[in-house]
Design an enzyme around this catalytic site. Sequence first.
Site, PDB file in Angstrom:
ATOM      1  N   SER A  69      -2.163  -3.135   5.991  1.00  0.00           N
ATOM      2  CA  SER A  69      -1.918  -2.231   7.105  1.00  0.00           C
ATOM      3  C   SER A  69      -0.682  -2.720   7.838  1.00  0.00           C
ATOM      4  O   SER A  69      -0.482  -3.932   7.976  1.00  0.00           O
ATOM      5  CB  SER A  69      -3.126  -2.256   8.054  1.00  0.00           C
ATOM      6  OG  SER A  69      -2.767  -1.725   9.310  1.00  0.00           O
ATOM      7  N   GLY A  96       0.844  -1.212   0.000  1.00  0.00           N
ATOM      8  CA  GLY A  96       0.000   0.000   0.000  1.00  0.00           C
ATOM      9  C   GLY A  96       0.870   1.250   0.000  1.00  0.00           C
ATOM     10  O   GLY A  96       0.646   2.184  -0.791  1.00  0.00           O
ATOM     11  N   HIS A  97       1.872   1.279   0.882  1.00  0.00           N
ATOM     12  CA  HIS A  97       2.785   2.434   0.903  1.00  0.00           C
ATOM     13  C   HIS A  97       3.503   2.571  -0.451  1.00  0.00           C
ATOM     14  O   HIS A  97       3.658   3.668  -0.974  1.00  0.00           O
ATOM     15  CB  HIS A  97       3.870   2.246   1.970  1.00  0.00           C
ATOM     16  CG  HIS A  97       3.383   2.262   3.376  1.00  0.00           C
ATOM     17  ND1 HIS A  97       3.428   1.146   4.181  1.00  0.00           N
ATOM     18  CD2 HIS A  97       2.867   3.265   4.133  1.00  0.00           C
ATOM     19  CE1 HIS A  97       2.953   1.453   5.374  1.00  0.00           C
ATOM     20  NE2 HIS A  97       2.600   2.723   5.372  1.00  0.00           N
TER      21      HIS A  97
END
Length: 283
Positions: A185, A36-37
Amino acid sequence: MDLIVSPREMQDLARQWRREGRIIAFVPTMGYFHPGHLSLMEYGRTRGDRLVVSLFVNPTQFGPSEDLDRYPRDLARDTELARQVGVDVLYTPTAAEMYPPGYQTYVTVEELSRGWCGASRPGHFRGVATVVLKLFHQVQPQVAVFGEKDYQQLALIRRLVRDLDLEVEVVGRPIVREPDGLAMSSRNSYLSPEERARALCLYRGLCAARDLAATGERRAAPLVAAAREIITATPGTRLDYLGLVDPDTLEAVEVLKGAARLLGAVWVGSTRLIDNLLLKESP
Ligand code: PAF
């Protein structure tokens, strides 16, 4: 890739880039990078000719009984991943420099901080707004990229930018999910294998609501109930909140008109996870 720790050094470099006419794209993070990052960084790469990623586990956005001390950290791995994506500067200020003795200035985005995550994490969004404003001053980006997983945070930062006349374009990017749908996450690393399986109830609940909306249901109550049913039937989890909200104000809506966000937070053991989904009115 350069590593910068000092806020002054970061600001001096950003000023120099601005004088040279560079476009600075910025991805603020708390590190422990996952895909995600990396997707935010890859997007940032396309938006600026200089890409800065900050890595700072911001103490002011953690409550006294929260996970500041055990928040996952791996600077060596993060540095390598940032280098591979083509980040120009990995900015890792220290808490002592961000909040030196005597520090006492905070920013509050009033209404958007109150409900949802703000209700269970008092002070969290004050810490987020404050650190993001400080980082914006230090990095001086024209474009800042945030993930939509922290949807309330994104809405609040958009409001902060509008309210304080900041010249930053805030871009929200789609949630990156594991193959089974769990939103990526850094906190997923806390989950045991059993909890990891249970954690999926949040996404499955949101999808149940989305599927019901696709059949033509527009009332918020049954949509939220469809999600709640799946979550509350999952052992070892505790629902924090679910809400169908206006995408900008985050006020609860009673009827789905056009589009709305379904926001949710669930405790899985001692780990609190959040997720959200866009719900569209079925024609
Ligand atoms: O989303 C995060 O990782 C953090 O809340 C942020 C925006 C980097 C501020 O500390």
